[in-house]
Design a protein around this motif. Structure first.
Motif, PDB file in Angstrom:
ATOM      1  N   LYS A   1       0.828  -1.397  -0.014  1.00  0.00           N
ATOM      2  CA  LYS A   1      -0.133   0.098  -0.118  1.00  0.00           C
ATOM      3  C   LYS A   1       0.903   1.461  -0.012  1.00  0.00           C
TER       4      LYS A   1
ATOM      5  N   ASP B   1      -3.725  -1.076   8.904  1.00  0.00           N
ATOM      6  CA  ASP B   1      -2.661  -0.945   7.999  1.00  0.00           C
ATOM      7  C   ASP B   1      -2.632   0.341   7.329  1.00  0.00           C
TER       8      ASP B   1
ATOM      9  N   PRO C   1      -2.772 -11.678  -4.424  1.00  0.00           N
ATOM     10  CA  PRO C   1      -3.533 -12.031  -3.183  1.00  0.00           C
ATOM     11  C   PRO C   1      -4.518 -10.779  -3.166  1.00  0.00           C
ATOM     12  N   SER C   2      -5.932 -11.134  -2.985  1.00  0.00           N
ATOM     13  CA  SER C   2      -6.921  -9.870  -3.162  1.00  0.00           C
ATOM     14  C   SER C   2      -7.904  -9.732  -2.120  1.00  0.00           C
ATOM     15  N   GLY C   3      -8.277  -8.414  -1.957  1.00  0.00           N
ATOM     16  CA  GLY C   3      -9.515  -8.195  -1.000  1.00  0.00           C
ATOM     17  C   GLY C   3     -10.647  -7.303  -1.396  1.00  0.00           C
ATOM     18  N   ASN C   4      -9.938  -5.915  -1.455  1.00  0.00           N
ATOM     19  CA  ASN C   4     -10.775  -5.061  -2.408  1.00  0.00           C
ATOM     20  C   ASN C   4     -10.382  -4.970  -3.751  1.00  0.00           C
TER      21      ASN C   4
ATOM     22  N   GLY D   1      -7.982  -3.821  -5.533  1.00  0.00           N
ATOM     23  CA  GLY D   1      -7.101  -2.642  -6.176  1.00  0.00           C
ATOM     24  C   GLY D   1      -5.726  -3.295  -6.896  1.00  0.00           C
ATOM     25  N   ASN D   2      -5.230  -3.934  -6.377  1.00  0.00           N
ATOM     26  CA  ASN D   2      -4.242  -4.494  -6.960  1.00  0.00           C
ATOM     27  C   ASN D   2      -4.236  -5.033  -8.208  1.00  0.00           C
TER      28      ASN D   2
ATOM     29  N   ALA E   1      -6.156  -8.607   5.939  1.00  0.00           N
ATOM     30  CA  ALA E   1      -6.324  -7.442   5.184  1.00  0.00           C
ATOM     31  C   ALA E   1      -7.090  -7.861   4.018  1.00  0.00           C
ATOM     32  N   MET E   2      -7.446  -9.068   3.932  1.00  0.00           N
ATOM     33  CA  MET E   2      -7.981  -9.492   2.514  1.00  0.00           C
ATOM     34  C   MET E   2      -9.694  -9.851   3.039  1.00  0.00           C
TER      35      MET E   2
ATOM     36  N   HIS F   1      -1.111 -13.033   3.697  1.00  0.00           N
ATOM     37  CA  HIS F   1      -1.607 -12.779   2.766  1.00  0.00           C
ATOM     38  C   HIS F   1      -0.918 -13.313   1.174  1.00  0.00           C
TER      39      HIS F   1
ATOM     40  N   THR G   1       2.566  -9.149  -0.723  1.00  0.00           N
ATOM     41  CA  THR G   1       2.046  -7.801  -0.480  1.00  0.00           C
ATOM     42  C   THR G   1       2.469  -7.167   1.104  1.00  0.00           C
ATOM     43  N   ALA G   2       3.022  -7.887   1.746  1.00  0.00           N
ATOM     44  CA  ALA G   2       3.524  -7.335   2.948  1.00  0.00           C
ATOM     45  C   ALA G   2       4.748  -8.133   3.706  1.00  0.00           C
TER      46      ALA G   2
ATOM     47  N   PHE H   1       2.880  -9.460  10.811  1.00  0.00           N
ATOM     48  CA  PHE H   1       1.660 -10.281  11.103  1.00  0.00           C
ATOM     49  C   PHE H   1       2.412 -11.455  12.158  1.00  0.00           C
TER      50      PHE H   1
HETATM   51  C1  LIG Z   1      -4.867  -4.568   1.225  1.00  0.00           C
HETATM   52  C2  LIG Z   1      -3.921  -5.668   1.410  1.00  0.00           C
HETATM   53  C3  LIG Z   1      -4.145  -6.748   0.421  1.00  0.00           C
HETATM   54  C4  LIG Z   1      -5.529  -6.478  -0.576  1.00  0.00           C
HETATM   55  O1  LIG Z   1      -5.377  -5.861  -1.401  1.00  0.00           O
HETATM   56  P1  LIG Z   1      -6.322  -5.428  -2.383  1.00  0.00           P
HETATM   57  O2  LIG Z   1      -6.047  -4.349  -3.500  1.00  0.00           O
HETATM   58  O3  LIG Z   1      -7.494  -4.604  -1.560  1.00  0.00           O
HETATM   59  O4  LIG Z   1      -6.890  -6.564  -3.242  1.00  0.00           O
HETATM   60  C5  LIG Z   1      -3.515  -7.794   0.418  1.00  0.00           C
HETATM   61  N1  LIG Z   1      -2.324  -7.926   1.298  1.00  0.00           N
HETATM   62  C6  LIG Z   1      -2.282  -7.180   2.322  1.00  0.00           C
HETATM   63  C7  LIG Z   1      -1.031  -7.235   3.061  1.00  0.00           C
HETATM   64  C8  LIG Z   1      -2.791  -5.831   2.231  1.00  0.00           C
HETATM   65  O5  LIG Z   1      -2.625  -5.146   3.045  1.00  0.00           O
END
Ligand SMILES: *Cc1c(COP(=O)(O)O)cnc(C)c1O
Length: 431
Positions: free
Chosen positions: A107, A138, A246-249, A251-252, A300-301, A355, A378-379, A384
């Motif tokens: 992020k 986060d 790896p996805s949640g919202n 955006g990536n 975060a996902m 993630h 992603t992190a 964590f």
């Molecule tokens: C925000 C986040 C994600 C998810 O990313 P999106 O763009 O919301 O899909 C995955 N891993 C980590 C560590 C995050 O902080």
């Protein structure tokens, strides 16, 4: 390039307007209405192109009507004093490490570009702005780091007292200067409601309030840059790279799809989720059913109604069969997430956050079909700690960003969970 709202194609704005508005007034998300063909500039990049060079070139290609070439280089330098790193895991899988920025998560790329470009445009307009944001952990730390010491911008972060991790709290409350941390006696939902109320409160209209949340185009656009950077390193492979995200919202992932639409040579994208698998379910059934999120180890996902789904639908004209040509869905259970973290330590001596583990498991399940998969990491695993210890049985190393704040004193202002009190605080700070 111009941008339109996903809910009204005729509502068209500049990048600057999208940046300071965040969400479109009709509730839609801004998306690029043009699809530039950047194949020829992508073909110029190779191993020797730095991330800053690639970012600067893309800023001109995409936003050149608002950011001239001479400024794009300065912006790219300021926004990205850090870079992604690509690691080869085995013959079929690479890992794109995106956590070498100031808050040790991907992020940082979005937050840093958002902050740098806001500062740039405010300077031009001779204006000041106040970024108001609610966080469950986060986002707040990435935003605080990104906006720290920026000219003409103050940041107010609301977080639920006692409900963010001690280290995350330190990241938000130890900076000072233009970063103001408000510790709210309430929940994350209270924080979000208070922020929302402030945006519509007439008595606050004298303060130029803006948001920095993840739907902002200023955060989305720069996330496309690291796909281009990665492909510049993966060019000589016999097969085009498949990205596993790896996805949640989402955006990536959406940023990667945009890069592909602009001519980046990639294969499919793997959308890896935890049990919050509304997008993989949509790809399988053609029916979209957003729902309340469930808690997992990759928290975060934990998103039950991904905000960027609207942008994905717009990109594919609401046609699930078109979307399926580019995206493969994959759900990974909590059990497999922990097992993958342990396996990565034992087999490769490589530490991954939960993630990233979701992405690696999804990629491993596809290696019979694809032989050139790049997983976005992603992190930093040290963010964590509790989950890492549970999975692997030992403590992870802390990233430098956390080591630096561990022993600093927190400075925050405790307020009740009422919008009135937030208003009073904002007026006392800024008028
Ligand atoms: C925000 C986040 C994600 C998810 O990313 P999106 O763009 O919301 O899909 C995955 N891993 C980590 C560590 C995050 O902080």
């Amino acid at each position: 390039m111009k941008f339109a709202s996903t809910r009204d194609k005729n509502h068209i704005v500049s990048f600057q307007d999208a940046l300071f508005q965040g969400l479109s007034p009709d509730g839609g998300l801004y998306y690029p209405i043009e699809t530039p063909d950047l194949k020829s500039s992508f073909s110029l990049f190779d191993q020797n192109s730095s991330f800053q060079d690639i970012a600067s070139s893309l800023i001109v290609s995409l936003l050149g009507d608002e950011i001239p070439e001479s400024d794009s280089q300065i912006l790219a330098k300021r926004a990205f004093p850090f870079s992604p790193e690509l690691k080869k895991l085995n013959d079929k899988i690479n890992i794109l490490e995106l956590y070498h920025g100031p808050s040790s998560a991907f992020k940082d790329f979005g937050a840093s570009f958002l902050a740098t470009s806001m500062e740039y445009f405010l300077n031009d307009r001779d204006q000041k702005a106040v970024i108001l944001t609610a966080t469950s952990g986060d986002t707040g730390s990435a935003v605080a780091k990104a906006f720290y010491d920026k000219k003409n911008i103050d940041v107010v972060i609301l977080y639920p007292s006692g409900r963010v991790s001690p280290l995350q709290e330190k990241q938000m409350t130890t900076l000072g200067k233009n970063i103001h941390a408000l510790e709210v006696d309430g929940s994350f939902d209270d924080c979000q409601r208070m922020v929302k109320d402030s945006f519509t409160d007439k008595e606050l209209s004298g303060i130029n309030l803006s948001s920095a949340n993840s739907i902002n185009l200023g955060r989305l656009i720069p996330q496309s840059f690291y796909y281009v950077w990665a492909v510049s390193r993966l060019k000589n492979a016999s097969e085009v790279p498949v990205f596993c995200v790896p996805s949640g919202n989402f955006g990536n992932l959406t940023a990667g799809l945009y890069a592909k639409s602009w001519g980046l040579e990639t294969g499919k994208f793997i959308a890896a989720t935890n049990r919050n698998d509304v997008v993989p379910s949509y790809l399988a059934s053609a029916i979209y059913t957003p729902r309340a999120s469930v808690q997992t180890y990759s928290n975060a996902m934990d998103v039950g109604a991904p905000s960027n789904f609207e942008r994905m639908q717009t990109l594919y004209n609401n046609d699930v069969s078109l979307m399926k040509k580019d995206i493969i869905g994959c759900m990974v259970s909590d059990e497999d997430t922990l097992a993958t973290m342990k396996y990565m330590d034992e087999e490769y001596g490589y530490a991954v956050c939960p993630h990233t583990a979701v992405g690696i498991k999804a990629a491993m399940d596809r290696t019979s079909k694809e032989s050139n998969i790049t997983v976005l990491s992603t992190a930093h695993p040290g963010k964590f700690m509790e989950v890492y210890e549970k999975a692997v049985g030992k403590k992870p190393q802390l990233p430098a960003s956390l080591l630096a704040v561990k022993d600093l004193d927190k400075v925050s202002r405790l307020i009740s969970n009422s919008s009135k009190e937030l208003k009073k605080t904002l007026l006392s700070l800024f008028s």
